[in-house]
Design a protein around this motif. Structure first.
Motif, PDB file in Angstrom:
ATOM      1  N   PRO A  78       3.479 -17.861   6.560  1.00  0.00           N
ATOM      2  CA  PRO A  78       3.804 -15.872   5.317  1.00  0.00           C
ATOM      3  C   PRO A  78       2.756 -15.899   4.365  1.00  0.00           C
ATOM      4  CG  PRO A  78       5.482 -17.217   6.278  1.00  0.00           C
ATOM      5  CD  PRO A  78       4.971 -18.715   5.910  1.00  0.00           C
ATOM      6  N   SER A  79       1.590 -15.272   4.759  1.00  0.00           N
ATOM      7  CA  SER A  79       1.186 -14.732   3.577  1.00  0.00           C
ATOM      8  C   SER A  79       0.255 -13.093   3.083  1.00  0.00           C
ATOM      9  CB  SER A  79      -0.351 -15.613   3.107  1.00  0.00           C
ATOM     10  OG  SER A  79      -1.131 -15.056   4.670  1.00  0.00           O
ATOM     11  N   ILE A  80       0.520 -12.665   2.913  1.00  0.00           N
ATOM     12  CA  ILE A  80      -0.393 -11.690   2.895  1.00  0.00           C
ATOM     13  C   ILE A  80      -1.527 -11.298   3.242  1.00  0.00           C
ATOM     14  CG2 ILE A  80      -1.609  -9.881   1.238  1.00  0.00           C
ATOM     15  CD1 ILE A  80       0.254 -10.738  -1.148  1.00  0.00           C
ATOM     16  N   LYS A  81      -2.392 -11.947   3.685  1.00  0.00           N
ATOM     17  CA  LYS A  81      -4.111 -12.151   3.913  1.00  0.00           C
ATOM     18  C   LYS A  81      -3.753 -12.524   5.731  1.00  0.00           C
ATOM     19  CE  LYS A  81      -8.057 -15.162   4.488  1.00  0.00           C
ATOM     20  NZ  LYS A  81      -8.972 -15.988   4.583  1.00  0.00           N
ATOM     21  N   GLY A  82      -2.686 -13.151   5.625  1.00  0.00           N
ATOM     22  CA  GLY A  82      -2.405 -13.057   7.254  1.00  0.00           C
ATOM     23  C   GLY A  82      -2.040 -12.052   7.676  1.00  0.00           C
ATOM     24  N   LEU A  83      -1.273 -11.453   7.015  1.00  0.00           N
ATOM     25  CA  LEU A  83      -0.294  -9.766   7.718  1.00  0.00           C
ATOM     26  C   LEU A  83      -0.982  -9.439   7.818  1.00  0.00           C
ATOM     27  CD1 LEU A  83       3.498 -10.294   5.658  1.00  0.00           C
ATOM     28  CD2 LEU A  83       2.794 -10.831   8.370  1.00  0.00           C
ATOM     29  N   MET A  84      -1.937  -8.822   6.387  1.00  0.00           N
ATOM     30  CA  MET A  84      -3.126  -7.612   6.591  1.00  0.00           C
ATOM     31  C   MET A  84      -4.194  -7.554   7.723  1.00  0.00           C
ATOM     32  SD  MET A  84      -2.517  -5.932   3.949  1.00  0.00           S
ATOM     33  CE  MET A  84      -3.926  -4.923   4.297  1.00  0.00           C
ATOM     34  N   ALA A  85      -4.216  -9.387   7.779  1.00  0.00           N
ATOM     35  CA  ALA A  85      -4.815  -9.355   9.098  1.00  0.00           C
ATOM     36  C   ALA A  85      -4.988  -9.206  10.379  1.00  0.00           C
ATOM     37  CB  ALA A  85      -5.657 -11.105   9.126  1.00  0.00           C
ATOM     38  N   ALA A  86      -3.826  -9.204  10.628  1.00  0.00           N
ATOM     39  CA  ALA A  86      -2.396  -9.267  11.511  1.00  0.00           C
ATOM     40  C   ALA A  86      -2.914  -7.484  12.136  1.00  0.00           C
ATOM     41  CB  ALA A  86      -1.216  -9.685  11.452  1.00  0.00           C
ATOM     42  N   LEU A  87      -2.775  -6.732  10.578  1.00  0.00           N
ATOM     43  CA  LEU A  87      -2.497  -5.289  11.006  1.00  0.00           C
ATOM     44  C   LEU A  87      -3.396  -4.419  10.725  1.00  0.00           C
ATOM     45  CD1 LEU A  87       0.339  -4.761   7.605  1.00  0.00           C
ATOM     46  CD2 LEU A  87       0.582  -3.739  10.344  1.00  0.00           C
ATOM     47  N   PHE A 135       3.602   6.921   6.660  1.00  0.00           N
ATOM     48  CA  PHE A 135       3.263   5.687   7.161  1.00  0.00           C
ATOM     49  C   PHE A 135       2.046   5.215   6.808  1.00  0.00           C
ATOM     50  CE2 PHE A 135       0.689   2.262  10.256  1.00  0.00           C
ATOM     51  CZ  PHE A 135       1.867   0.863  10.926  1.00  0.00           C
ATOM     52  N   SER A 136       1.068   5.994   7.232  1.00  0.00           N
ATOM     53  CA  SER A 136      -0.742   5.755   6.941  1.00  0.00           C
ATOM     54  C   SER A 136      -0.629   5.865   5.191  1.00  0.00           C
ATOM     55  CB  SER A 136      -1.745   7.028   7.790  1.00  0.00           C
ATOM     56  OG  SER A 136      -1.361   7.345   8.879  1.00  0.00           O
ATOM     57  N   GLU A 137      -0.224   6.518   4.275  1.00  0.00           N
ATOM     58  CA  GLU A 137      -0.046   6.456   3.431  1.00  0.00           C
ATOM     59  C   GLU A 137       0.058   5.413   2.685  1.00  0.00           C
ATOM     60  OE1 GLU A 137       2.360   9.784   1.766  1.00  0.00           O
ATOM     61  OE2 GLU A 137       1.536  11.614   2.586  1.00  0.00           O
ATOM     62  N   ILE A 138       1.068   4.560   3.456  1.00  0.00           N
ATOM     63  CA  ILE A 138       1.287   3.598   3.088  1.00  0.00           C
ATOM     64  C   ILE A 138       0.144   2.000   3.414  1.00  0.00           C
ATOM     65  CG2 ILE A 138       2.773   1.904   2.976  1.00  0.00           C
ATOM     66  CD1 ILE A 138       5.490   3.087   3.812  1.00  0.00           C
ATOM     67  N   MET A 139       0.006   2.607   4.488  1.00  0.00           N
ATOM     68  CA  MET A 139      -1.262   1.419   4.529  1.00  0.00           C
ATOM     69  C   MET A 139      -2.704   1.991   4.054  1.00  0.00           C
ATOM     70  SD  MET A 139      -0.376  -0.508   7.651  1.00  0.00           S
ATOM     71  CE  MET A 139      -1.702  -0.962   7.808  1.00  0.00           C
ATOM     72  N   ALA A 140      -2.884   3.388   3.798  1.00  0.00           N
ATOM     73  CA  ALA A 140      -3.916   3.310   3.173  1.00  0.00           C
ATOM     74  C   ALA A 140      -3.979   2.256   1.737  1.00  0.00           C
ATOM     75  CB  ALA A 140      -3.863   4.842   2.770  1.00  0.00           C
ATOM     76  N   ARG A 141      -2.197   2.834   0.669  1.00  0.00           N
ATOM     77  CA  ARG A 141      -2.595   1.841  -1.064  1.00  0.00           C
ATOM     78  C   ARG A 141      -2.029   0.971  -0.123  1.00  0.00           C
ATOM     79  NH1 ARG A 141       2.829   3.522  -1.858  1.00  0.00           N
ATOM     80  NH2 ARG A 141       3.950   3.041  -0.544  1.00  0.00           N
ATOM     81  N   LEU A 142      -1.857   0.101   0.732  1.00  0.00           N
ATOM     82  CA  LEU A 142      -1.791  -1.485   1.211  1.00  0.00           C
ATOM     83  C   LEU A 142      -2.864  -1.852   1.305  1.00  0.00           C
ATOM     84  CD1 LEU A 142       0.185  -3.686   1.622  1.00  0.00           C
ATOM     85  CD2 LEU A 142       0.669  -2.983   4.196  1.00  0.00           C
ATOM     86  N   ARG A 143      -3.519  -1.136   1.766  1.00  0.00           N
ATOM     87  CA  ARG A 143      -5.678  -1.767   1.699  1.00  0.00           C
ATOM     88  C   ARG A 143      -5.657  -2.049   0.294  1.00  0.00           C
ATOM     89  NH1 ARG A 143      -5.217   1.030   6.735  1.00  0.00           N
ATOM     90  NH2 ARG A 143      -5.193   0.184   9.073  1.00  0.00           N
TER      91      ARG A 143
END
Length: 240
Positions: A78-87, A135-143
């Protein structure tokens, strides 16, 4: 065989657990670095060597955790990089958006009045639209946070510490002598640990929201860790 969504949920959950352990270790390290009373009371005299050893060990552990929880590429880890790549896979992201936006509405199923049913459906449609926007706001902040974190110069330093100091012990030929990697040359400051953790926490929280549709009581954790750290570093009255 677990679905991809189930695997990502498990990774997000274990990422949270591992991040909490990082927070626990840093809660003991931080007073050693920034509270002048702690080294004065617990890091001098007969305790000095033990204090320095503990500080060094906690620093290496935190640096290693930051590197692995952020940058590990192994699909089993589990890693941030891996989860972000999946998303970044639009199909995967759409699956989680649907799960985030569409909730079961038992009141519609048990209602018999057509007008009330239509009103409930319109209400649910508005709520779904609001959740999709959220959801879109969270994804934008996440990226945005991930881009910021991944470009931080200190992250490369933590990765070097993980690979060449903590997980492995490398030596290099310097001026005709073999020497360990000098952490002081990596450009990492004590305060970078706190900076990394703060950004990681925002990312871990948002990953939990979009993948697991679950938040976390960070304020409660802060209180618990602060209380535990103070109890650990306080000088017993009998020794005062």
């Amino acid at each position: 065989m677990p679905s991809q969504a189930e695997k990502l949920e498990a990774h997000a959950r274990h990422l949270l657990d591992a991040f909490i352990r990082l927070r626990e270790r840093y809660s003991l390290l931080e007073p050693m670095l920034f509270d002048p009373e702690v080294p004065k009371l617990r890091g001098s005299g007969a305790q000095a060597r033990g204090f320095l050893t503990l500080r060094h060990s906690l620093f290496l552990s935190c640096a290693q955790d930051i590197a692995k929880l952020t940058l590990d590429s192994d699909k089993r880890t589990p890693s941030i990089k891996g989860l972000m790549a999946a998303l970044e896979d639009m199909t995967v992201c759409k699956t989680f958006e649907q799960r985030f936006a569409i909730w079961e509405s038992p009141s519609v199923e048990i209602e018999t009045d057509p007008e009330i049913i239509e009103a409930l459906k319109r209400m649910e449609a508005r709520q779904q639209a609001g959740r999709r926007a959220q959801f879109s706001e969270i994804m934008a902040r996440l990226r945005g946070n991930w881009v910021t974190l991944s470009q931080e110069p200190y992250l490369a330093g933590f990765l070097t510490i993980r690979d060449k100091v903590a997980a492995h012990t490398e030596v290099h030929l310097v001026a005709d002598k073999y020497q360990f990697v000098d952490i002081g040359t990596l450009g990492v400051k004590w305060s970078d640990i706190r900076r990394a953790i703060d950004t990681m926490q925002s990312i871990v929280e948002d990953l939990g929201l979009v993948i697991r549709n679950a938040g976390f009581a960070w304020e409660m954790l802060d209180e618990q860790l602060t209380r535990a750290s103070k109890a650990f570093w306080s000088v017993p009255k009998s020794a005062a």
